[in-house]
Design an enzyme around this catalytic site. Structure first.
Site, PDB file in Angstrom:
ATOM      1  N   LYS A  45       0.818  -1.205   0.000  1.00 23.16           N
ATOM      2  CA  LYS A  45       0.000   0.000   0.000  1.00 23.16           C
ATOM      3  C   LYS A  45       0.857   1.262   0.000  1.00 23.16           C
ATOM      4  O   LYS A  45       0.405   2.333  -0.362  1.00 23.16           O
ATOM      5  CB  LYS A  45      -0.884   0.034   1.268  1.00 23.16           C
ATOM      6  CG  LYS A  45      -1.844  -1.106   1.412  1.00 23.16           C
ATOM      7  CD  LYS A  45      -2.612  -0.897   2.749  1.00 23.16           C
ATOM      8  CE  LYS A  45      -3.478  -2.089   3.064  1.00 23.16           C
ATOM      9  NZ  LYS A  45      -4.049  -1.977   4.414  1.00 23.16           N
ATOM     10  N   GLY A  46       2.093   1.151   0.442  1.00 17.58           N
ATOM     11  CA  GLY A  46       2.891   2.328   0.788  1.00 17.58           C
ATOM     12  C   GLY A  46       3.066   3.378  -0.291  1.00 17.58           C
ATOM     13  O   GLY A  46       3.210   4.561   0.006  1.00 17.58           O
ATOM     14  N   ASP A 105      14.684  -0.101   2.082  1.00 14.69           N
ATOM     15  CA  ASP A 105      15.372  -0.247   3.369  1.00 14.69           C
ATOM     16  C   ASP A 105      16.480  -1.291   3.202  1.00 14.69           C
ATOM     17  O   ASP A 105      17.606  -0.953   2.852  1.00 14.69           O
ATOM     18  CB  ASP A 105      14.316  -0.640   4.418  1.00 14.69           C
ATOM     19  CG  ASP A 105      14.875  -0.771   5.821  1.00 14.69           C
ATOM     20  OD1 ASP A 105      16.027  -0.381   6.059  1.00 14.69           O
ATOM     21  OD2 ASP A 105      14.156  -1.266   6.708  1.00 14.69           O
ATOM     22  N   PHE A 154      13.078   4.389  11.777  1.00 10.03           N
ATOM     23  CA  PHE A 154      11.769   3.991  11.287  1.00 10.03           C
ATOM     24  C   PHE A 154      10.899   5.238  11.133  1.00 10.03           C
ATOM     25  O   PHE A 154      10.728   6.000  12.074  1.00 10.03           O
ATOM     26  CB  PHE A 154      11.103   2.990  12.236  1.00 10.03           C
ATOM     27  CG  PHE A 154       9.858   2.391  11.661  1.00 10.03           C
ATOM     28  CD1 PHE A 154       9.936   1.358  10.741  1.00 10.03           C
ATOM     29  CD2 PHE A 154       8.619   2.889  12.014  1.00 10.03           C
ATOM     30  CE1 PHE A 154       8.782   0.809  10.187  1.00 10.03           C
ATOM     31  CE2 PHE A 154       7.453   2.354  11.460  1.00 10.03           C
ATOM     32  CZ  PHE A 154       7.544   1.309  10.552  1.00 10.03           C
ATOM     33  N   ASP A 161       3.524   3.453   6.867  1.00 10.93           N
ATOM     34  CA  ASP A 161       2.650   3.171   8.008  1.00 10.93           C
ATOM     35  C   ASP A 161       3.384   2.675   9.241  1.00 10.93           C
ATOM     36  O   ASP A 161       4.525   2.227   9.174  1.00 10.93           O
ATOM     37  CB  ASP A 161       1.638   2.085   7.625  1.00 10.93           C
ATOM     38  CG  ASP A 161       2.298   0.703   7.552  1.00 10.93           C
ATOM     39  OD1 ASP A 161       3.309   0.571   6.840  1.00 10.93           O
ATOM     40  OD2 ASP A 161       1.819  -0.214   8.239  1.00 10.93           O
ATOM     41  N   ARG A 167      -0.469   6.605   7.352  1.00  8.75           N
ATOM     42  CA  ARG A 167      -0.183   6.760   5.917  1.00  8.75           C
ATOM     43  C   ARG A 167      -0.665   8.120   5.425  1.00  8.75           C
ATOM     44  O   ARG A 167      -0.147   8.668   4.460  1.00  8.75           O
ATOM     45  CB  ARG A 167      -0.888   5.672   5.093  1.00  8.75           C
ATOM     46  CG  ARG A 167      -0.404   4.254   5.387  1.00  8.75           C
ATOM     47  CD  ARG A 167      -0.995   3.280   4.369  1.00  8.75           C
ATOM     48  NE  ARG A 167      -0.871   1.889   4.785  1.00  8.75           N
ATOM     49  CZ  ARG A 167       0.202   1.135   4.605  1.00  8.75           C
ATOM     50  NH1 ARG A 167       1.255   1.633   4.005  1.00  8.75           N
ATOM     51  NH2 ARG A 167       0.222  -0.113   5.020  1.00  8.75           N
TER      52      ARG A 167
HETATM   53  P1  5GP Z   1      12.988  -3.636   2.419  1.00  8.07           P
HETATM   54  O1  5GP Z   1      12.626  -4.966   1.809  1.00  8.07           O
HETATM   55  O2  5GP Z   1      13.710  -2.719   1.480  1.00  8.07           O
HETATM   56  O3  5GP Z   1      13.733  -3.823   3.707  1.00  8.07           O
HETATM   57  O4  5GP Z   1      11.670  -2.972   2.892  1.00  8.07           O
HETATM   58  C1  5GP Z   1      10.742  -2.439   2.081  1.00  8.07           C
HETATM   59  C2  5GP Z   1       9.434  -2.255   2.807  1.00  8.07           C
HETATM   60  O5  5GP Z   1       9.587  -2.202   4.235  1.00  8.07           O
HETATM   61  C3  5GP Z   1       8.852  -0.925   2.429  1.00  8.07           C
HETATM   62  O6  5GP Z   1       8.086  -1.012   1.267  1.00  8.07           O
HETATM   63  C4  5GP Z   1       8.046  -0.572   3.676  1.00  8.07           C
HETATM   64  O7  5GP Z   1       6.769  -1.148   3.606  1.00  8.07           O
HETATM   65  C5  5GP Z   1       8.807  -1.212   4.824  1.00  8.07           C
HETATM   66  N1  5GP Z   1       9.701  -0.245   5.494  1.00  8.07           N
HETATM   67  C6  5GP Z   1      11.051  -0.193   5.482  1.00  8.07           C
HETATM   68  N2  5GP Z   1      11.531   0.820   6.218  1.00  8.07           N
HETATM   69  C7  5GP Z   1      10.445   1.450   6.715  1.00  8.07           C
HETATM   70  C8  5GP Z   1      10.272   2.624   7.542  1.00  8.07           C
HETATM   71  O8  5GP Z   1      11.203   3.310   7.996  1.00  8.07           O
HETATM   72  N3  5GP Z   1       8.988   2.957   7.813  1.00  8.07           N
HETATM   73  C9  5GP Z   1       7.915   2.256   7.348  1.00  8.07           C
HETATM   74  N4  5GP Z   1       6.712   2.698   7.679  1.00  8.07           N
HETATM   75  N5  5GP Z   1       8.044   1.185   6.565  1.00  8.07           N
HETATM   76  C10 5GP Z   1       9.297   0.773   6.246  1.00  8.07           C
END
Ligand code: 5GP
Length: 182
Positions: A45-46, A105, A154, A161, A167
């Site tokens: 959803k992000g 991330d 975070f 979210d 959001r």
């Molecule tokens: P990754 O696979 O790159 O570690 O993470 C991607 C997903 O993790 C993002 O699409 C998001 O949903 C969530 N995410 C990663 N870091 C954050 C953050 O700082 N805040 C939030 N709300 N979601 C995060």
């Protein structure tokens, strides 16, 4: 009255900064894809707010597609496991795909999605993310368009979210520590 703004300890990126940066990204994408068209793949959803604002600054023809994936559940750490909850409606074979993400991330999600979509034989595939935490990457990932570099924290807001809330904040910020204890 409860007010979500009161749960924020610090605003990292203001609503105005976000809008100004999205406009620039839209202009860059317009230049890079001249005489082409694009399938924008919004990762739900992000990325819904980012996609909605970004697509209005792109002047080449676009199709909009949506893919829903499972995120962290209720944890704030990446498991690297991605489940497809909703797949694309249309074929992307021979098309120019631009993946629209909220945040990179560890990079595990977007690199998994890129491989998944690459197997469907698009003409090209690129990644556009509103935000990126390069110091957290656990896998090499080539990001073609990036809105903001974030610290290793975070964050919530503008699509991002915590437990599916926040959001709708128009900016990106950090929650007060006591919110996590609830
Ligand atoms: P990754 O696979 O790159 O570690 O993470 C991607 C997903 O993790 C993002 O699409 C998001 O949903 C969530 N995410 C990663 N870091 C954050 C953050 O700082 N805040 C939030 N709300 N979601 C995060």
């Amino acid at each position: 009255m409860s007010d979500i703004h009161q749960d924020i300890s610090r605003v990292l990126i203001s609503a105005d900064e976000i809008q100004a940066r999205i406009k620039v990204l839209g202009e860059e994408i317009t230049v890079d894809y001249q005489n082409e068209d694009i399938v924008l793949v919004c990762i739900l959803k992000g990325a819904f707010l980012f996609m909605a604002d970004l697509c209005r600054h792109i002047r080449v023809p676009v199709n909009t597609e949506f893919m829903a994936i499972s995120s962290y559940g209720h944890s704030t750490e990446s498991s690297g496991v991605v489940r497809i909850l909703k797949d694309l409606n249309e074929s992307i074979a021979g098309r120019n795909v631009l993946i629209i993400e909220d945040i990179v991330d560890t990079g595990l999600t977007v690199s998994y999605l890129e491989q998944l979509l690459e197997a469907r034989k698009p003409n090209s595939i690129r990644i556009c993310t509103l935000s990126n935490k390069p110091q957290c990457h656990k896998t090499p990932v080539q990001i073609d368009y990036c809105g903001f570099i974030l610290p290793q924290e975070f964050v919530v807001g503008f699509g991002l979210d915590y437990r599916d809330y926040y959001r709708n904040l128009p900016y990106i910020g950090v929650l007060k520590p006591e919110i996590y204890q609830k």
